[in-house]
Design a protein around this motif. Structure first.
Motif, PDB file in Angstrom:
ATOM      1  N   LEU A  29       0.825  -1.210   0.000  1.00 34.43           N
ATOM      2  CA  LEU A  29       0.000   0.000   0.000  1.00 34.43           C
ATOM      3  C   LEU A  29       0.860   1.261   0.000  1.00 34.43           C
ATOM      4  O   LEU A  29       0.573   2.216  -0.736  1.00 34.43           O
ATOM      5  N   PHE A  30       1.890   1.292   0.821  1.00 35.77           N
ATOM      6  CA  PHE A  30       2.768   2.461   0.850  1.00 35.77           C
ATOM      7  C   PHE A  30       3.456   2.668  -0.501  1.00 35.77           C
ATOM      8  O   PHE A  30       3.586   3.805  -0.987  1.00 35.77           O
ATOM      9  N   THR A  31       3.909   1.582  -1.111  1.00 40.09           N
ATOM     10  CA  THR A  31       4.573   1.697  -2.408  1.00 40.09           C
ATOM     11  C   THR A  31       3.610   2.177  -3.483  1.00 40.09           C
ATOM     12  O   THR A  31       3.943   3.055  -4.302  1.00 40.09           O
ATOM     13  N   TYR A  32       2.415   1.621  -3.518  1.00 41.45           N
ATOM     14  CA  TYR A  32       1.422   2.037  -4.508  1.00 41.45           C
ATOM     15  C   TYR A  32       1.073   3.511  -4.328  1.00 41.45           C
ATOM     16  O   TYR A  32       0.996   4.265  -5.319  1.00 41.45           O
ATOM     17  N   LEU A  33       0.860   3.945  -3.095  1.00 41.48           N
ATOM     18  CA  LEU A  33       0.556   5.355  -2.846  1.00 41.48           C
ATOM     19  C   LEU A  33       1.711   6.251  -3.262  1.00 41.48           C
ATOM     20  O   LEU A  33       1.493   7.341  -3.810  1.00 41.48           O
ATOM     21  N   ALA A  34       2.943   5.817  -2.987  1.00 40.26           N
ATOM     22  CA  ALA A  34       4.104   6.640  -3.336  1.00 40.26           C
ATOM     23  C   ALA A  34       4.221   6.825  -4.841  1.00 40.26           C
ATOM     24  O   ALA A  34       4.607   7.898  -5.309  1.00 40.26           O
ATOM     25  N   PHE A  49       8.455   6.647  -1.157  1.00 38.69           N
ATOM     26  CA  PHE A  49       8.928   5.515  -1.957  1.00 38.69           C
ATOM     27  C   PHE A  49      10.329   5.087  -1.530  1.00 38.69           C
ATOM     28  O   PHE A  49      10.614   3.882  -1.421  1.00 38.69           O
ATOM     29  N   THR A  50      11.198   6.047  -1.284  1.00 35.56           N
ATOM     30  CA  THR A  50      12.562   5.715  -0.875  1.00 35.56           C
ATOM     31  C   THR A  50      12.581   5.048   0.489  1.00 35.56           C
ATOM     32  O   THR A  50      13.306   4.063   0.703  1.00 35.56           O
ATOM     33  N   LEU A  51      11.790   5.588   1.414  1.00 39.44           N
ATOM     34  CA  LEU A  51      11.752   4.984   2.749  1.00 39.44           C
ATOM     35  C   LEU A  51      11.191   3.569   2.702  1.00 39.44           C
ATOM     36  O   LEU A  51      11.684   2.668   3.390  1.00 39.44           O
ATOM     37  N   THR A  52      10.159   3.360   1.897  1.00 43.43           N
ATOM     38  CA  THR A  52       9.541   2.036   1.834  1.00 43.43           C
ATOM     39  C   THR A  52      10.413   1.042   1.073  1.00 43.43           C
ATOM     40  O   THR A  52      10.800  -0.004   1.593  1.00 43.43           O
ATOM     41  N   MET A  71      13.036  -2.021   2.515  1.00 47.29           N
ATOM     42  CA  MET A  71      12.861  -3.423   2.136  1.00 47.29           C
ATOM     43  C   MET A  71      14.144  -3.996   1.539  1.00 47.29           C
ATOM     44  O   MET A  71      14.503  -5.149   1.804  1.00 47.29           O
ATOM     45  N   VAL A  72      14.822  -3.218   0.724  1.00 51.23           N
ATOM     46  CA  VAL A  72      16.094  -3.683   0.161  1.00 51.23           C
ATOM     47  C   VAL A  72      17.123  -3.885   1.264  1.00 51.23           C
ATOM     48  O   VAL A  72      17.863  -4.900   1.294  1.00 51.23           O
ATOM     49  N   TRP A  73      17.180  -2.946   2.204  1.00 51.00           N
ATOM     50  CA  TRP A  73      18.124  -3.083   3.306  1.00 51.00           C
ATOM     51  C   TRP A  73      17.782  -4.291   4.169  1.00 51.00           C
ATOM     52  O   TRP A  73      18.669  -5.012   4.632  1.00 51.00           O
ATOM     53  N   LEU A 121      10.048  -7.690  -0.988  1.00 50.78           N
ATOM     54  CA  LEU A 121      10.512  -7.174  -2.272  1.00 50.78           C
ATOM     55  C   LEU A 121       9.533  -7.506  -3.388  1.00 50.78           C
ATOM     56  O   LEU A 121       9.291  -6.685  -4.291  1.00 50.78           O
ATOM     57  N   VAL A 122       8.958  -8.694  -3.335  1.00 49.66           N
ATOM     58  CA  VAL A 122       7.954  -9.060  -4.335  1.00 49.66           C
ATOM     59  C   VAL A 122       6.723  -8.172  -4.200  1.00 49.66           C
ATOM     60  O   VAL A 122       6.125  -7.742  -5.199  1.00 49.66           O
ATOM     61  N   ALA A 123       6.321  -7.879  -2.959  1.00 52.38           N
ATOM     62  CA  ALA A 123       5.175  -6.998  -2.742  1.00 52.38           C
ATOM     63  C   ALA A 123       5.443  -5.601  -3.292  1.00 52.38           C
ATOM     64  O   ALA A 123       4.552  -4.974  -3.887  1.00 52.38           O
ATOM     65  N   VAL A 124       6.654  -5.093  -3.104  1.00 49.96           N
ATOM     66  CA  VAL A 124       7.020  -3.787  -3.654  1.00 49.96           C
ATOM     67  C   VAL A 124       6.951  -3.816  -5.176  1.00 49.96           C
ATOM     68  O   VAL A 124       6.408  -2.895  -5.820  1.00 49.96           O
ATOM     69  N   SER A 125       7.472  -4.864  -5.791  1.00 50.18           N
ATOM     70  CA  SER A 125       7.449  -4.967  -7.254  1.00 50.18           C
ATOM     71  C   SER A 125       6.018  -5.063  -7.775  1.00 50.18           C
ATOM     72  O   SER A 125       5.667  -4.431  -8.791  1.00 50.18           O
ATOM     73  N   ALA A 126       5.184  -5.852  -7.102  1.00 45.81           N
ATOM     74  CA  ALA A 126       3.791  -5.975  -7.534  1.00 45.81           C
ATOM     75  C   ALA A 126       3.057  -4.648  -7.409  1.00 45.81           C
ATOM     76  O   ALA A 126       2.258  -4.282  -8.285  1.00 45.81           O
ATOM     77  N   ALA A 127       3.315  -3.900  -6.337  1.00 49.51           N
ATOM     78  CA  ALA A 127       2.660  -2.602  -6.165  1.00 49.51           C
ATOM     79  C   ALA A 127       3.106  -1.612  -7.231  1.00 49.51           C
ATOM     80  O   ALA A 127       2.292  -0.824  -7.740  1.00 49.51           O
ATOM     81  N   ILE A 128       4.376  -1.635  -7.590  1.00 54.89           N
ATOM     82  CA  ILE A 128       4.856  -0.746  -8.650  1.00 54.89           C
ATOM     83  C   ILE A 128       4.186  -1.084  -9.974  1.00 54.89           C
ATOM     84  O   ILE A 128       3.754  -0.196 -10.726  1.00 54.89           O
TER      85      ILE A 128
END
Length: 284
Positions: free
Chosen positions: A175-180, A189-192, A196-198, A212-219
């Protein structure tokens, strides 16, 4: 020196760009949702309250042995389960907190993510994004385990099949990634994404990969937002109103023809002239 004015101008432009970006992100992520909350009231935070209450309820139930068993049966998702059972438990897993993480910090992030998403995106899209990003992480974890350890650099040993799913954290990250992305908020986006990468580098575990998969799916979902099939019957204007119906052209009116009964205009004119002439002759 000759290069100092150019460097100073570049710094000024960079500062102005940063200021405009941060101001726009502040209005998009904070000011606009607060205005919508003032307009809609607490009813605009229904999903946030339900999600937080569900996490608190399942956390309290998990403190007892019998309750922990039922929580695992209802919302515990692992990769070694049958696929149909994983899909059945995935919606409930959004409310099952991870036992190795501080629950109150997770509840705060969960409430904030669902609150912002519900105010900006609406309830239906918020639920869809939360479910799709969580499901993407779950299915990808199953694929990694099926590939085997070390295969293609993403394979995992079979022991990871007994590890519990991430719970609501994947939905929060999604949700945070999609909103960003849709609100053009680079700081969020950078914080989220950066966290996750860190996390995946510092603690290489299954949860980090699912995040990481959730971030990619949201993007991917955010980039596909707004694209619709261009069908002839689905074309509407931006205001959402249907196009005005076309006005039918007027039928051609046939030219008047001489009637076989009534006299024509030229005949009537000669009769009138003859009447005036005959009348004038009789006048003394």
């Amino acid at each position: 020196m000759a290069g100092e004015p150019g460097a100073w101008s570049l710094l000024v432009r960079a500062a102005r760009f940063t200021g405009r970006t941060l101001r726009g992100e502040w209005h998009a992520v904070v000011v606009d949702p607060v205005r919508r909350l003032a307009h809609r009231g607490l009813s605009g935070l229904l999903l946030a309250f339900v999600a937080a209450s569900g996490v608190i309820l399942f956390h309290d139930l998990a403190q007892h042995p019998a309750g922990a068993t039922w929580v695992r049966r209802l919302g515990g998702v692992t990769a070694d389960l049958p696929l149909w059972l994983s899909l059945l438990r995935t919606p409930v897993s959004l409310y099952v907190p991870a036992l190795d993480l501080p629950v109150w910090a997770g509840i705060t992030q969960l409430f904030l993510a669902f609150a912002l998403a519900e105010l900006v995106l609406g309830r239906a899209r918020t639920l869809a994004i939360a479910y799709v990003t969580t499901l993407a992480g779950t299915l990808t974890a199953r694929l990694m385990i099926e590939l085997g350890p070390g295969r293609w650099g993403i394979g995992l040993p079979a022991e990871y099949g007994a590890v519990l799913d991430t719970g609501p954290s994947a939905a929060v990250v999604g949700l945070f990634t999609y909103l960003a992305v849709v609100r053009r908020a680079p700081v969020v986006f950078t914080l989220t994404g950066g966290s996750m990468v860190w996390e995946s580098i510092a603690v290489p575990n299954l949860a980090g990969r699912e995040h990481l998969v959730a971030v990619s799916a949201a993007i991917a979902l955010a980039l596909l937002r707004g694209r619709r099939l261009r069908l002839p019957y689905a074309r509407r204007n931006r205001a959402g109103s249907m196009p005005a119906p076309a006005v039918p052209s007027r039928l051609p009116v046939p030219a008047p023809r001489a009637s076989p009964v009534l006299p024509t205009d030229s005949t009537r004119a000669r009769q009138c002239d003859g009447f005036r002439t005959s009348t004038g002759a009789r006048t003394p």
